[in-house]
Motif scaffolding. Structure first.
Motif, mmCIF file in Angstrom:
data_model
loop_
_atom_site.group_PDB
_atom_site.id
_atom_site.type_symbol
_atom_site.label_atom_id
_atom_site.label_comp_id
_atom_site.label_asym_id
_atom_site.label_seq_id
_atom_site.Cartn_x
_atom_site.Cartn_y
_atom_site.Cartn_z
ATOM 1 N N LEU A 24 -1.955 16.523 97.688
ATOM 2 C CA LEU A 24 -2.925 17.195 96.814
ATOM 3 C C LEU A 24 -2.275 18.404 96.122
ATOM 4 O O LEU A 24 -2.465 18.619 94.917
ATOM 5 C CB LEU A 24 -4.157 17.615 97.621
ATOM 6 N N ILE A 25 -1.499 19.166 96.875
ATOM 7 C CA ILE A 25 -0.845 20.341 96.281
ATOM 8 C C ILE A 25 0.111 19.893 95.165
ATOM 9 O O ILE A 25 0.151 20.502 94.090
ATOM 10 C CB ILE A 25 -0.152 21.176 97.381
ATOM 11 N N LYS A 26 0.810 18.787 95.394
ATOM 12 C CA LYS A 26 1.709 18.265 94.350
ATOM 13 C C LYS A 26 0.922 17.905 93.082
ATOM 14 O O LYS A 26 1.363 18.176 91.966
ATOM 15 C CB LYS A 26 2.406 16.985 94.857
ATOM 16 N N ILE A 27 -0.257 17.307 93.274
ATOM 17 C CA ILE A 27 -1.086 16.923 92.121
ATOM 18 C C ILE A 27 -1.557 18.171 91.362
ATOM 19 O O ILE A 27 -1.494 18.241 90.135
ATOM 20 C CB ILE A 27 -2.299 16.063 92.577
ATOM 21 N N LEU A 28 -2.012 19.179 92.130
ATOM 22 C CA LEU A 28 -2.501 20.410 91.479
ATOM 23 C C LEU A 28 -1.363 21.124 90.743
ATOM 24 O O LEU A 28 -1.562 21.647 89.636
ATOM 25 C CB LEU A 28 -3.136 21.347 92.521
ATOM 26 N N GLU A 29 -0.184 21.106 91.347
ATOM 27 C CA GLU A 29 0.976 21.737 90.678
ATOM 28 C C GLU A 29 1.343 20.962 89.419
ATOM 29 O O GLU A 29 1.634 21.543 88.376
ATOM 30 C CB GLU A 29 2.177 21.795 91.637
ATOM 31 N N TYR A 30 1.268 19.637 89.512
ATOM 32 C CA TYR A 30 1.567 18.766 88.361
ATOM 33 C C TYR A 30 0.610 19.083 87.205
ATOM 34 O O TYR A 30 0.993 19.119 86.044
ATOM 35 C CB TYR A 30 1.430 17.316 88.824
ATOM 36 N N GLY A 31 -0.654 19.367 87.558
ATOM 37 C CA GLY A 31 -1.648 19.699 86.538
ATOM 38 C C GLY A 31 -1.612 21.166 86.132
ATOM 39 O O GLY A 31 -2.383 21.601 85.283
ATOM 40 N N GLY A 32 -0.744 21.943 86.787
ATOM 41 C CA GLY A 32 -0.602 23.365 86.462
ATOM 42 C C GLY A 32 -1.813 24.195 86.876
ATOM 43 O O GLY A 32 -2.081 25.254 86.291
ATOM 44 N N VAL A 33 -2.578 23.716 87.892
ATOM 45 C CA VAL A 33 -3.806 24.429 88.263
ATOM 46 C C VAL A 33 -3.817 24.853 89.738
ATOM 47 O O VAL A 33 -4.879 25.192 90.280
ATOM 48 C CB VAL A 33 -5.077 23.586 87.955
ATOM 49 N N ARG A 34 -2.676 24.828 90.386
ATOM 50 C CA ARG A 34 -2.606 25.136 91.833
ATOM 51 C C ARG A 34 -3.300 26.470 92.169
ATOM 52 O O ARG A 34 -4.037 26.575 93.153
ATOM 53 C CB ARG A 34 -1.135 25.149 92.264
ATOM 54 N N GLN A 35 -3.074 27.497 91.294
ATOM 55 C CA GLN A 35 -3.586 28.844 91.585
ATOM 56 C C GLN A 35 -5.113 28.931 91.568
ATOM 57 O O GLN A 35 -5.699 29.845 92.135
ATOM 58 C CB GLN A 35 -3.018 29.873 90.580
ATOM 59 N N LYS A 36 -5.753 27.956 90.899
ATOM 60 C CA LYS A 36 -7.223 27.997 90.784
ATOM 61 C C LYS A 36 -7.937 27.685 92.095
ATOM 62 O O LYS A 36 -9.134 27.900 92.239
ATOM 63 C CB LYS A 36 -7.675 26.942 89.755
ATOM 64 N N TYR A 37 -7.199 27.101 93.055
ATOM 65 C CA TYR A 37 -7.851 26.609 94.273
ATOM 66 C C TYR A 37 -7.406 27.347 95.531
ATOM 67 O O TYR A 37 -6.211 27.547 95.754
ATOM 68 C CB TYR A 37 -7.588 25.100 94.421
ATOM 69 N N SER A 38 -8.410 27.725 96.334
ATOM 70 C CA SER A 38 -8.118 28.389 97.616
ATOM 71 C C SER A 38 -7.772 27.318 98.657
ATOM 72 O O SER A 38 -7.983 26.122 98.423
ATOM 73 C CB SER A 38 -9.357 29.154 98.082
ATOM 74 N N ASP A 39 -7.309 27.757 99.822
ATOM 75 C CA ASP A 39 -7.000 26.808 100.895
ATOM 76 C C ASP A 39 -8.248 26.025 101.313
ATOM 77 O O ASP A 39 -8.180 24.836 101.608
ATOM 78 C CB ASP A 39 -6.416 27.537 102.113
ATOM 79 N N THR A 40 -9.402 26.707 101.309
ATOM 80 C CA THR A 40 -10.657 26.027 101.682
ATOM 81 C C THR A 40 -11.007 24.961 100.652
ATOM 82 O O THR A 40 -11.429 23.850 100.994
ATOM 83 C CB THR A 40 -11.824 27.054 101.761
ATOM 84 N N ASP A 41 -10.823 25.298 99.354
ATOM 85 C CA ASP A 41 -11.093 24.300 98.295
ATOM 86 C C ASP A 41 -10.190 23.086 98.512
ATOM 87 O O ASP A 41 -10.628 21.934 98.380
ATOM 88 C CB ASP A 41 -10.719 24.848 96.898
ATOM 89 N N ILE A 42 -8.925 23.361 98.823
ATOM 90 C CA ILE A 42 -7.954 22.284 98.979
ATOM 91 C C ILE A 42 -8.351 21.375 100.147
ATOM 92 O O ILE A 42 -8.313 20.151 100.028
ATOM 93 C CB ILE A 42 -6.523 22.868 99.109
ATOM 94 N N ASP A 43 -8.797 21.994 101.243
ATOM 95 C CA ASP A 43 -9.247 21.183 102.387
ATOM 96 C C ASP A 43 -10.417 20.285 101.988
ATOM 97 O O ASP A 43 -10.457 19.109 102.328
ATOM 98 C CB ASP A 43 -9.702 22.079 103.557
ATOM 99 N N SER A 44 -11.373 20.854 101.247
ATOM 100 C CA SER A 44 -12.535 20.007 100.941
ATOM 101 C C SER A 44 -12.204 18.942 99.891
ATOM 102 O O SER A 44 -12.734 17.830 99.957
ATOM 103 C CB SER A 44 -13.788 20.811 100.613
ATOM 104 N N LEU A 45 -11.296 19.247 98.973
ATOM 105 C CA LEU A 45 -10.893 18.214 98.000
ATOM 106 C C LEU A 45 -10.148 17.080 98.716
ATOM 107 O O LEU A 45 -10.350 15.901 98.413
ATOM 108 C CB LEU A 45 -9.995 18.824 96.909
#
Ligand code: B16
Ligand code: MG
Length: 213
Positions: free
Chosen positions: A52-73
């Motif tokens: 998931l982190i790789k996908i968010l980095e690929y989309g250039g939006v990693r910073q928009k999401y907290s660790d909790t957001d990442i867990d729920s996604l």
């Protein structure tokens, strides 16, 4: 001497990558990120949160999401993935794999599983293979996912063997790197390894014994 064989799951025993792809693509698309099959290749063998982190980095939006957001996604993706897995059956075992496992068992060779998938036991039950596997390494008990060697070391420990008496089978570059990091001999299915094969139907005890020479 080979006394144990350690299997990866996705891409070696069955092709769950297509289900991971559907679930990741749908989630990514909801987040405004488009991924294609080429990008999906880079997710093979990579644990869920790291994917998931790789996908968010690929989309250039990693910073928009907290660790909790990442867990729920990641949970959301997993719910869709589990629904897709419901249609899995014995027919989804990749060619030659069950025959190879039976051949290993009748030659008293131990069988371990080194998958980073937390869904591995469910998948093996659906494929009716779980009884034939001596030890399933638990990814939640190892510090780092592939390409770190931890899951392969844990699988070798679980089948009670030294690394030098085992061979691992992988379809992903991250998995071959993991084996190389602990000096485990590697068989690559469609990926460069100590012994490279085109497909799972080429696997046999005679073929992998080439690694003993
Ligand atoms: P889960 P493997 C890996 O399986 C998959 O290749 C990878 O795409 C997936 O993200 C990972 O398992 C985690 O799976 O979400 O089910 O815990 O190749 O190590 O068998
Ligand atoms: Mg794999």
């Amino acid at each position: 001497m080979i006394k144990g064989v350690i299997f990866d799951l996705d891409g070696v025993i069955t092709d769950t990558a297509k289900f991971h792809y559907i679930a990741w693509k749908n989630l990514a698309s909801e987040l405004g990120i488009e991924i294609d099959e080429k990008f999906n290749e880079t997710l093979k063998g990579i644990p869920r949160l790291d994917s998931l982190i790789k996908i968010l980095e690929y989309g250039g939006v990693r910073q928009k999401y907290s660790d909790t957001d990442i867990d729920s996604l990641a949970d959301k993706k997993n719910e869709e993935y589990k629904l897709l897995l419901e249609e899995l059956s014995k027919d989804d075992i990749l060619p030659g794999i069950e025959e190879f496992i039976d051949e290993l068992r009748s030659n008293n060779i131990k069988i371990g599983l080194a998958s980073v998938s937390k869904n591995a036991p469910t998948i093996l039950k659906k494929l009716e293979l779980i009884e034939k596997i001596d030890f399933i390494a638990d990814p939640s008990k190892v510090a780092k996912g592939k390409p770190a060697p931890d899951i392969f070391i844990e699988a070798a420990r679980g089948i009670g063997l030294e690394i030098e008496n085992t061979v691992g089978i992988e379809d992903a570059e991250s998995g071959v790197k993991a084996m190389r990091a602990c000096n485990m001999r590697s068989v690559g299915i469609g990926v460069e390894a100590d012994l490279t094969l085109k497909g799972t139907s080429e696997l046999s005890l005679e073929v992998i014994s080439m690694l003993d020479k």
